[in-house]
Design a protein around this motif. Structure first.
Motif, PDB file in Angstrom:
ATOM      1  N   VAL A 342      -3.329   2.058   5.145  1.00 36.58           N
ATOM      2  CA  VAL A 342      -2.347   2.687   5.046  1.00 36.58           C
ATOM      3  C   VAL A 342      -2.828   3.246   4.027  1.00 36.58           C
ATOM      4  CG1 VAL A 342      -0.573   1.750   6.857  1.00 36.58           C
ATOM      5  CG2 VAL A 342      -0.120   1.529   4.612  1.00 36.58           C
ATOM      6  N   PRO A 343      -2.331   4.598   3.784  1.00 35.67           N
ATOM      7  CA  PRO A 343      -2.268   5.157   2.190  1.00 35.67           C
ATOM      8  C   PRO A 343      -0.466   4.763   1.402  1.00 35.67           C
ATOM      9  CG  PRO A 343      -0.959   6.436   3.691  1.00 35.67           C
ATOM     10  CD  PRO A 343      -1.906   5.612   4.559  1.00 35.67           C
ATOM     11  N   ASP A 344      -0.564   4.683   0.134  1.00 36.52           N
ATOM     12  CA  ASP A 344       0.565   4.456  -0.371  1.00 36.52           C
ATOM     13  C   ASP A 344       1.176   5.272  -0.340  1.00 36.52           C
ATOM     14  OD1 ASP A 344       1.631   2.696  -2.058  1.00 36.52           O
ATOM     15  OD2 ASP A 344       1.137   4.084  -4.100  1.00 36.52           O
ATOM     16  N   CYS A 345       2.226   4.865   1.323  1.00 32.24           N
ATOM     17  CA  CYS A 345       3.186   5.637   1.583  1.00 32.24           C
ATOM     18  C   CYS A 345       4.531   5.003   1.267  1.00 32.24           C
ATOM     19  CB  CYS A 345       3.257   5.298   2.966  1.00 32.24           C
ATOM     20  SG  CYS A 345       3.528   3.773   3.644  1.00 32.24           S
ATOM     21  N   ALA A 346       5.438   6.192   1.267  1.00 28.23           N
ATOM     22  CA  ALA A 346       7.012   5.361   0.021  1.00 28.23           C
ATOM     23  C   ALA A 346       7.559   5.179   1.336  1.00 28.23           C
ATOM     24  CB  ALA A 346       7.667   6.874   0.041  1.00 28.23           C
ATOM     25  N   GLU A 347       7.145   4.386   2.129  1.00 32.08           N
ATOM     26  CA  GLU A 347       8.337   3.275   2.894  1.00 32.08           C
ATOM     27  C   GLU A 347       7.672   1.893   2.822  1.00 32.08           C
ATOM     28  OE1 GLU A 347       7.115   3.411   7.837  1.00 32.08           O
ATOM     29  OE2 GLU A 347       8.336   1.831   7.314  1.00 32.08           O
ATOM     30  N   ARG A 348       6.497   1.641   2.004  1.00 28.22           N
ATOM     31  CA  ARG A 348       5.694   0.939   1.380  1.00 28.22           C
ATOM     32  C   ARG A 348       6.601  -0.003   0.321  1.00 28.22           C
ATOM     33  NH1 ARG A 348       1.070  -1.682  -0.915  1.00 28.22           N
ATOM     34  NH2 ARG A 348       1.196   0.045  -2.809  1.00 28.22           N
ATOM     35  N   HIS A 349       6.810   1.329   0.050  1.00 28.19           N
ATOM     36  CA  HIS A 349       7.436   0.724  -1.717  1.00 28.19           C
ATOM     37  C   HIS A 349       9.300   0.637  -1.328  1.00 28.19           C
ATOM     38  CE1 HIS A 349       4.253   0.569  -4.258  1.00 28.19           C
ATOM     39  NE2 HIS A 349       4.083   2.359  -3.572  1.00 28.19           N
ATOM     40  N   ASP A 350       9.644   0.844  -0.031  1.00 28.85           N
ATOM     41  CA  ASP A 350      11.358   0.510   0.295  1.00 28.85           C
ATOM     42  C   ASP A 350      12.107  -0.841   0.115  1.00 28.85           C
ATOM     43  OD1 ASP A 350      13.793  -0.128   1.945  1.00 28.85           O
ATOM     44  OD2 ASP A 350      12.723   1.542   3.403  1.00 28.85           O
ATOM     45  N   PRO A 351      12.411  -0.959  -0.783  1.00 27.30           N
ATOM     46  CA  PRO A 351      13.152  -2.483  -1.915  1.00 27.30           C
ATOM     47  C   PRO A 351      13.905  -2.987  -0.292  1.00 27.30           C
ATOM     48  CG  PRO A 351      14.220  -0.214  -2.327  1.00 27.30           C
ATOM     49  CD  PRO A 351      13.641   0.021  -2.080  1.00 27.30           C
ATOM     50  N   ARG A 352      14.267  -2.234   0.552  1.00 23.97           N
ATOM     51  CA  ARG A 352      14.877  -3.280   1.885  1.00 23.97           C
ATOM     52  C   ARG A 352      13.794  -3.555   2.881  1.00 23.97           C
ATOM     53  NH1 ARG A 352      17.907   2.212   3.975  1.00 23.97           N
ATOM     54  NH2 ARG A 352      15.834   2.383   3.577  1.00 23.97           N
ATOM     55  N   ARG A 353      12.407  -3.401   2.070  1.00 28.00           N
ATOM     56  CA  ARG A 353      11.303  -4.769   2.772  1.00 28.00           C
ATOM     57  C   ARG A 353      11.315  -5.239   3.260  1.00 28.00           C
ATOM     58  NH1 ARG A 353       8.404  -2.079   6.612  1.00 28.00           N
ATOM     59  NH2 ARG A 353       6.894  -3.384   5.735  1.00 28.00           N
ATOM     60  N   SER A 354      10.938  -7.050   4.097  1.00 27.28           N
ATOM     61  CA  SER A 354      11.576  -8.254   3.946  1.00 27.28           C
ATOM     62  C   SER A 354      10.200  -8.528   3.886  1.00 27.28           C
ATOM     63  CB  SER A 354      12.449  -8.284   3.472  1.00 27.28           C
ATOM     64  OG  SER A 354      12.171 -10.058   3.398  1.00 27.28           O
ATOM     65  N   ILE A 387      -4.651  -5.501  -3.487  1.00 22.18           N
ATOM     66  CA  ILE A 387      -6.427  -5.460  -2.749  1.00 22.18           C
ATOM     67  C   ILE A 387      -6.334  -3.812  -2.475  1.00 22.18           C
ATOM     68  CG2 ILE A 387      -8.719  -5.503  -1.872  1.00 22.18           C
ATOM     69  CD1 ILE A 387      -7.250  -7.886  -3.425  1.00 22.18           C
ATOM     70  N   LYS A 388      -6.184  -3.365  -3.352  1.00 28.37           N
ATOM     71  CA  LYS A 388      -6.383  -1.638  -3.051  1.00 28.37           C
ATOM     72  C   LYS A 388      -8.145  -1.537  -2.637  1.00 28.37           C
ATOM     73  CE  LYS A 388      -4.712   0.683  -7.149  1.00 28.37           C
ATOM     74  NZ  LYS A 388      -5.223   1.353  -9.061  1.00 28.37           N
ATOM     75  N   HIS A 389      -8.481  -0.919  -1.754  1.00 31.59           N
ATOM     76  CA  HIS A 389      -9.015  -0.298  -0.882  1.00 31.59           C
ATOM     77  C   HIS A 389      -9.531   0.940  -1.159  1.00 31.59           C
ATOM     78  CE1 HIS A 389      -9.340  -3.585   1.850  1.00 31.59           C
ATOM     79  NE2 HIS A 389      -8.656  -3.956   1.246  1.00 31.59           N
ATOM     80  N   LYS A 390     -10.024   1.892  -2.026  1.00 30.12           N
ATOM     81  CA  LYS A 390     -10.301   3.111  -2.214  1.00 30.12           C
ATOM     82  C   LYS A 390     -10.932   4.011  -0.981  1.00 30.12           C
ATOM     83  CE  LYS A 390      -8.650   4.075  -6.845  1.00 30.12           C
ATOM     84  NZ  LYS A 390      -9.511   3.497  -7.070  1.00 30.12           N
ATOM     85  N   SER A 391     -10.641   5.069  -0.306  1.00 35.77           N
ATOM     86  CA  SER A 391     -10.995   5.519   0.592  1.00 35.77           C
ATOM     87  C   SER A 391     -10.806   7.201   0.237  1.00 35.77           C
ATOM     88  CB  SER A 391     -10.612   5.753   1.851  1.00 35.77           C
ATOM     89  OG  SER A 391     -10.575   6.383   2.683  1.00 35.77           O
ATOM     90  N   ALA A 392     -12.197   7.479   0.083  1.00 38.08           N
ATOM     91  CA  ALA A 392     -12.686   9.381  -0.289  1.00 38.08           C
ATOM     92  C   ALA A 392     -11.452   8.828  -2.219  1.00 38.08           C
ATOM     93  CB  ALA A 392     -12.167  10.310   0.911  1.00 38.08           C
ATOM     94  N   GLY A 393     -11.365   8.733  -2.391  1.00 40.73           N
ATOM     95  CA  GLY A 393     -11.057   8.254  -3.926  1.00 40.73           C
ATOM     96  C   GLY A 393      -9.349   8.091  -4.034  1.00 40.73           C
ATOM     97  N   THR A 394      -8.789   7.411  -2.686  1.00 38.73           N
ATOM     98  CA  THR A 394      -7.337   7.678  -2.726  1.00 38.73           C
ATOM     99  C   THR A 394      -6.720   5.942  -2.194  1.00 38.73           C
ATOM    100  OG1 THR A 394      -7.385   8.381  -0.367  1.00 38.73           O
ATOM    101  CG2 THR A 394      -6.908   9.846  -1.617  1.00 38.73           C
ATOM    102  N   ALA A 395      -5.801   5.921  -2.712  1.00 35.70           N
ATOM    103  CA  ALA A 395      -5.892   4.181  -1.698  1.00 35.70           C
ATOM    104  C   ALA A 395      -5.485   3.427  -0.523  1.00 35.70           C
ATOM    105  CB  ALA A 395      -5.296   3.617  -3.757  1.00 35.70           C
ATOM    106  N   GLU A 396      -5.770   2.790  -0.171  1.00 33.33           N
ATOM    107  CA  GLU A 396      -5.440   2.097   0.594  1.00 33.33           C
ATOM    108  C   GLU A 396      -4.977   0.963   0.729  1.00 33.33           C
ATOM    109  OE1 GLU A 396      -7.130   4.890   4.749  1.00 33.33           O
ATOM    110  OE2 GLU A 396      -8.418   3.696   3.891  1.00 33.33           O
ATOM    111  N   PHE A 397      -4.335  -0.113   1.639  1.00 26.03           N
ATOM    112  CA  PHE A 397      -3.861  -1.253   1.063  1.00 26.03           C
ATOM    113  C   PHE A 397      -3.506  -1.334   2.961  1.00 26.03           C
ATOM    114  CE2 PHE A 397      -1.808   0.798  -2.380  1.00 26.03           C
ATOM    115  CZ  PHE A 397      -2.465   0.324  -3.356  1.00 26.03           C
TER     116      PHE A 397
END
Ligand code: FE
Ligand code: CA
Length: 542
Positions: A342-354, A387-397
């Motif tokens: 997935v791209p570095d989306c905002a939901e990924r960083h949500d501090p409520r995620r556990s 682990i950053k996966h670069k795809s067409a220059g953008t990072a995916e996780f």
């Protein structure tokens, strides 16, 4: 024994609710009797020593686990027909257990009776108490005139006592259809104090291509189907040998239930209530087949798995559960839940995620903060490093691993950096490849401090991930010190007050039961200095 049999009369069984929760208060499988002859059998134990079963019932071998200084769990399951529901009559069955000081069972130090219950698939869990710390014992079971194989087990050293060495192996991911358990064949010949298993003990799906061993079953949904799956896996003689030779400490990952599940969500987005019923069946079958203490007896779709085990003053293992309480994977494509790049989306960083759920996360951090052990091991299931996966220059996780839960990882690493519990080591599996990484305070800053050392073991038999494609990501992930997905095997660790040594043990292939093994690489961590240092591969004992 008499009291247990009173409790377990057929009448009481019929009167009780059908759910397993009703059994939770009963001393099922924990009859600890003082040394002496076995107590007489009560009325509920229908099959006495003179009764004959259709076939030998110990087809799944024996196991032991969760060693404490004075106690260990002994396990077996009566299953004359392990691939077809077990093959036992639907009756409680009396089982005698014996613990000896010698490998021929001549000097019995404890024995007792336990009742194998049909509700638990005639699984037996005996929590033997009153043992001496830091020593080997041998054990076996007797039921319906049949004797089990003899297993060997070892108690933990006295709590906090000086310990100059602990040797253990850790392993994960043993797809039956994808290979023989050649790594266990080698592991069983090692001198180890214990084995840690980090998840994917079974796989719910059978191999579709490059099948090494055909499987008779479809994907399990019901309790009986999950039992049959364990029956197949545990019929393997090399797996049985590794269980019989060492105590095991186990945790699970996803495939003990279904691929990439998260709490109540399956990757196919099944109805949550339906999925939780499937999960309850899977959790019960897991309990039935693992050497777990009674506190892990499931209550519906809940099972208490996370726990802490200490080995003298040297090592404390925090064994975690990364599936039962985690938030759903972040930013899934519409059609499919579970793990995705997935791209570095905002939901990924949500501090409520556990990843662990709030309660387990607090338990983990509090325990590490209070620990006085020299080495503090977080025994978990996944790759923790970013682990950053670069795809067409953008990072995916990869959203199923810790990369899908960066705020939870950040809380843990921030704690390690701030409170500095001694020598944190993270061990993991899941990814079917070896990884040695520096767990950084900030993965995006190579100059930031390394706060813990990570070792991830390859799979026992499950097919490896793509080698070239993954290797190509390493230039964007300089904290990775070693990666290889081309071999199956396990990791052998030797821990002393001054050093931690990890040998990455590989077998040539898993299409052969007796494939040779070698050490792929060896790494050392010095006490007080996080970060592994590669040394010449150790050749001893491989
Ligand atoms: Fe796996
Ligand atoms: Ca997994």
């Amino acid at each position: 024994m008499d009291r247990i049999d009173d409790l377990l009369t057929r009448r009481a069984l019929l009167a009780r609710a059908t759910g397993l929760a009703a059994l939770a208060g009963l001393p099922v499988g924990c009859a600890v009797a003082p040394p002496g002859p076995p107590a007489p059998l009560g009325p509920s134990a229908r099959l006495g020593p003179s009764t004959r079963l259709s076939a030998w019932p110990f087809t799944l071998g024996v196991a032991s686990g969760d060693p404490l200084p004075d106690s260990v769990v002994l396990w077996t399951r009566l299953a004359p027909e392990p691939l077809h529901g077990g093959g036992m009559p639907p009756e409680p069955v009396a089982v005698e257990w014996q613990v000896a000081a010698d490998d021929r069972m001549r000097t019995i130090v404890q024995r007792g009776m336990v009742t194998a219950m049909p509700e638990l698939g005639h699984a037996v869990h005996v929590e033997v108490a009153g043992l001496e710390p830091g020593r080997w014992y041998w054990y076996r079971f007797v039921a319906a005139g049949a004797e089990s194989p003899i297993g060997r087990t070892r108690t933990a050293p006295a709590a906090g006592a000086p310990l100059d060495r602990l040797r253990f192996a850790f392993a994960s991911c043993q797809h039956y259809g994808q290979g023989y358990y050649a790594p266990y064949r080698h592991m069983a010949r090692q001198e180890l104090d214990l084995v840690m298993f980090l998840g994917d003990y079974i796989y719910e799906t059978s191999a579709r291509d490059e099948i090494v061993r055909p499987e008779p079953h479809t994907a399990p949904i019901s309790l009986v189907q999950y039992r049959n799956k364990y029956g197949l896996y545990k019929s393997d003689p090399d797996l049985q040998a590794a269980h019989a030779r060492f105590p095991w400490i186990v945790t699970w990952d996803d495939h003990e239930v279904a691929n990439d599940y998260a709490d109540d969500q399956s990757q196919d987005r099944d109805d949550a209530a339906w999925f939780l019923r499937r999960r309850a069946a899977a959790y019960q079958a897991y309990y039935e087949h693992m050497p777990l203490r009674r506190r892990a007896l499931p209550d519906g779709a809940r099972l208490q798995l996370y726990r802490r085990l200490g080995f003298g003053d040297l090592v404390a293992f925090s064994v975690v559960d990364d599936r039962q309480f985690r938030s759903h994977q972040a930013c899934p494509p519409i059609e499919r839940a579970g793990g995705n790049l997935v791209p570095d989306c905002a939901e990924r960083h949500d501090p409520r995620r556990s990843m662990l759920g709030a309660e387990q996360e607090r338990w983990l951090i509090d325990g590490l903060d209070r620990s006085s052990a020299r080495w503090n091991v977080i025994a978990q299931q996944l790759l923790m490093a970013q682990i950053k996966h670069k795809s067409a220059g953008t990072a995916e996780f990869w959203s199923d691993a810790w990369d899908g839960y960066p705020a939870a990882r950040e809380r843990l690493l921030r704690f390690l950096a701030a409170r500095r519990p001694a020598n944190p080591i993270v061990i993991g599996g899941d990814i079917h490849s070896y990884w040695v990484t520096d767990l950084k305070r900030d993965f995006d800053d190579p100059a930031s401090p390394t706060v813990a050392t990570e070792f991830v073991g390859t799979s026992i038999s499950s097919r490896g991930i793509a080698y070239e494609r993954t290797r190509a990501t390493l230039r964007d992930n300089p904290h990775v010190k070693f990666f290889d997905s081309r071999k199956r095997g396990y990791v052998r660790c030797e821990v002393t007050p001054a050093h931690w040594l990890s040998d990455l043990i590989a077998v040539d292939n898993v299409t052969q039961r007796d494939a040779p093994s070698s050490t792929l690489a060896s790494f050392v961590v010095e006490s007080g200095r996080p970060g592994a240092i590669e040394i010449a591969p150790s050749s001893h004992g491989v």
